[in-house]
Design a protein around this motif. Structure first.
Motif, PDB file in Angstrom:
ATOM      1  N   GLN A 155       1.169  -1.303   0.014  1.00  0.00           N
ATOM      2  CA  GLN A 155      -0.179  -0.005  -0.157  1.00  0.00           C
ATOM      3  C   GLN A 155       1.441   1.663  -0.011  1.00  0.00           C
ATOM      4  O   GLN A 155       0.459   2.330  -0.849  1.00  0.00           O
ATOM      5  N   ALA A 159       0.710   3.684  -2.777  1.00  0.00           N
ATOM      6  CA  ALA A 159       0.365   5.577  -3.010  1.00  0.00           C
ATOM      7  C   ALA A 159       1.453   6.540  -3.340  1.00  0.00           C
ATOM      8  O   ALA A 159       1.146   7.491  -3.204  1.00  0.00           O
ATOM      9  N   ARG A 280      -2.540   9.099   5.836  1.00  0.00           N
ATOM     10  CA  ARG A 280      -3.288   8.471   4.491  1.00  0.00           C
ATOM     11  C   ARG A 280      -3.688   7.405   4.586  1.00  0.00           C
ATOM     12  O   ARG A 280      -5.112   6.927   4.008  1.00  0.00           O
ATOM     13  N   ILE A 286      -4.744   4.381   2.392  1.00  0.00           N
ATOM     14  CA  ILE A 286      -4.280   3.283   2.858  1.00  0.00           C
ATOM     15  C   ILE A 286      -5.391   2.964   4.073  1.00  0.00           C
ATOM     16  O   ILE A 286      -5.569   3.204   4.284  1.00  0.00           O
TER      17      ILE A 286
END
Length: 322
Positions: A155, A159, A280, A286
């Motif tokens: 993830q 990202a 995030r 995420i």
């Protein structure tokens, strides 16, 4: 207070001495959930003793509520819902920890989710970005991609726009990792990953919890100036190193353990998490991946599940209702 005690290799939930009051810079957390990690299995088997001065109770991460605060702690308050990175002691009703190793839960997160954050995201961030020095456009090979650390690393790479390739133990896990953002992958039961990774473009960085069994193939797929970050020894500790390949391709081999780092060093890692990862998590870019949960009295079943390599994401133990 109760905690998991290991006697003759078997865990049981037993009374243990109460914690003493926190020293300056420490807090006491009433534990709601604890995360399960392979280090717990290794310690239980006698292969990974806790650092000097640390609790010999299993458990390297928890979520819970702060119930006591030592002198000098300013960024946390009694009653705060938090998650913490530990040297040990997490499989218990309460744990005492240096406040630098504690963060408030991300906004919108509950204690169950919070228990799945610390080890996975701290390990992934430390080894891929802080030690691995991943730069723009570089490609990452993540072994054991469906593990807690693997799912966090996938993830984070996605990202931050770093292509990643995973190795896993089943086609179902491969599909799971692809859904998380992995660009490509390989089922380890179908032979060596070398050809597949080379066809993908090779790796500038490898995150490897496997160890000896993968060293020769890891060297083959590393690109020029590639880095291999070793974080575990699931398939042994001794292997032949091709020093010619190491030299000619300017490869770097980095060994990394999180548990034995100082509270100051862990505080630096958590500061990076608060800056780069927590936002995030809060915006949904995420998320923690939880495979399954068990009552603390069913810790044996949780450990067996991890031993069978059957999980995709974190395994959690429920300790207290908060």
């Amino acid at each position: 207070m109760h905690a998991i005690v290991i006697e003759d290799g078997q865990p049981s939930w037993q009374p243990v001495p109460e914690l003493i009051s926190p020293a300056a810079g420490e807090v006491v957390i009433k534990v709601a959930w604890a995360g399960v990690n392979r280090a717990d299995l290794m310690q239980r088997a006698g292969h990974y003793p806790p650092p000097q001065g640390a609790s010999d109770i299993l458990g390297l991460e928890v979520s819970g509520v702060i119930v006591e605060i030592g002198e000098g702690v300013e960024h946390l308050n009694q009653g705060d819902k938090v998650c913490a990175l530990l040297e040990g002691g997490g499989y218990a009703e309460k744990v005492k920890v240096d406040a630098r190793q504690v963060l408030p839960l991300p906004v919108g997160f509950d204690l169950r989710q919070g228990a799945a954050l610390m080890e996975a995201f701290a390990t992934a961030w430390l080894n891929v970005f802080m030690l691995g020095l991943l730069s723009e456009g570089e490609r990452v090979l993540i072994h054991a991609g469906a593990s807690g650390v693997g799912t966090a690393a996938i993830q984070l790479c996605s990202a931050l726009q770093h292509p990643c390739f995973v190795t896993v133990g089943s086609d179902e896990k491969l599909a799971f990792c692809r859904e998380l953002g992995a660009d490509a992958g390989h089922n380890r039961h179908q032979g060596s990953f070398v050809d597949a990774v080379k066809a993908w473009g090779g790796a500038d960085l490898i995150l490897d919890p496997v160890g000896a069994g993968y060293l020769p193939d890891n060297q083959r797929v590393l690109n020029m100036d590639g880095r291999l970050v070793l974080i575990g020894l699931m398939e042994g500790r001794k292997a032949e190193l091709d020093m010619g390949r190491l030299l000619m391709k300017r490869q770097r081999l980095i060994g990394s353990t999180l548990r034995s780092k100082s509270p100051e060093a862990k505080g630096d890692i958590l500061a990076e998490l608060a800056l780069h990862v927590w936002p995030r998590l809060e915006n949904g870019e995420i998320k923690p991946l939880i495979d399954s949960e068990y009552a603390i009295t069913d810790v044996e079943a949780a450990h067996q599940h991890m031993t069978q390599n059957a999980s995709s994401g974190k395994l959690l133990l429920k300790i207290g209702a908060l």
